[in-house]
Design an enzyme around this catalytic site. Structure first.
Site: not given
Ligand code: DGL
Length: 233
Positions: A7-8, A39-40, A70, A72, A143, A171, A173
């Site tokens: 994941d990010s 990552y988004g 993740c 994204t 984060e 997401c 997160h």
């Molecule tokens: N946890 C990620 C997702 O499921 C990445 C979110 C991010 O880094 O913006 O999209």
């Protein structure tokens, strides 16, 4: 089995939790790309570059399967990665259409990053009515581990729940703040955790338990965050 997850940042740890819960006796290698989070808001080309690097790392650990923990990356690169890789790779999104259909949900709200919402992957894959909402402020809050603004931000994103019977945390997160979202939306709406759905529906050959975490950057609250999120049973 040796399983790589990535994941990010810390979001994918929620997916790792679900895998440990349903498949405890496996060797898990987790990569959190804290150097490049979020990552988004990245372009697909940038994401592809980061992911190639992560896959090299996971391959050096001799993983036999990769879980894209993740949303994204699952939304934007799964098809391409599946084609390129010579080991099985799973996206956190793949099991959702079946899950939603079986439960007969009529109107689903998808909360996700900009890049996931822009892909419209959920609108394309689900057969019911889908409302998409990009929630770019959530990942930086999660984060950082500082939730002072969370209440206001959630009010902004969850202002219209008309007819909604289910919410996909699109997401990974967002599973970390599931209790906060639950408080806002009440008990009549089902909240769907993608990692939970995938881990519960995947078949894995058991071996022995090992958990190996790697983060590409040591951020300020990383240790505290990881300890709070990861449930090693
Ligand atoms: N946890 C990620 C997702 O499921 C990445 C979110 C991010 O880094 O913006 O999209």
């Amino acid at each position: 089995m040796r399983i790589g997850l990535f994941d990010s940042g810390v979001g994918g740890l929620t997916v790792l939790n679900s895998f440990i819960k349903y498949h405890p006796n496996n060797q898990y290698y987790y990569y959190g790309d804290t150097l490049n989070v979020p990552y988004g808001d990245k372009s697909i080309d940038e994401l592809y570059k980061y992911v190639k690097n992560i896959i090299e790392y996971l391959k050096s650990k001799k993983v036999e399967m990769i879980i894209i923990a993740c949303g994204t990356v699952s939304a934007n690169l799964y098809d391409c990665l599946k084609e390129e890789l010579d080991i099985p790779i799973y996206s956190v999104i793949s099991e959702l259409p079946k899950y939603i259909e079986e439960r007969n949900y009529k109107k689903t709200l998808v909360m996700a990053t900009n890049a996931t919402i822009n892909s419209h992957v959920f609108k394309k894959k689900l057969n019911n009515e889908v409302v998409e909402i990009a929630c770019p402020k959530l990942v930086p809050i999660i984060e950082s581990g500082n939730y002072n603004e969370l209440d206001i931000v959630l009010d902004e994103y969850l202002s219209n729940l008309d007819g909604i019977d289910s919410i996909i945390l699109g997401c990974t997160h967002y599973s970390i703040i599931k209790d906060y979202i639950r408080k806002k939306v009440g008990n009549s709406i089902d909240i769907i955790d993608m990692g939970e759905v995938l881990a519960n529906n995947i078949k894995i050959e058991d071996s022995y338990k090992r958990i190996d975490l790697f983060f590409s950057k040591k951020t300020e609250n990383l240790d505290r965050n990881v300890n709070k999120i990861l449930k090693i049973v």
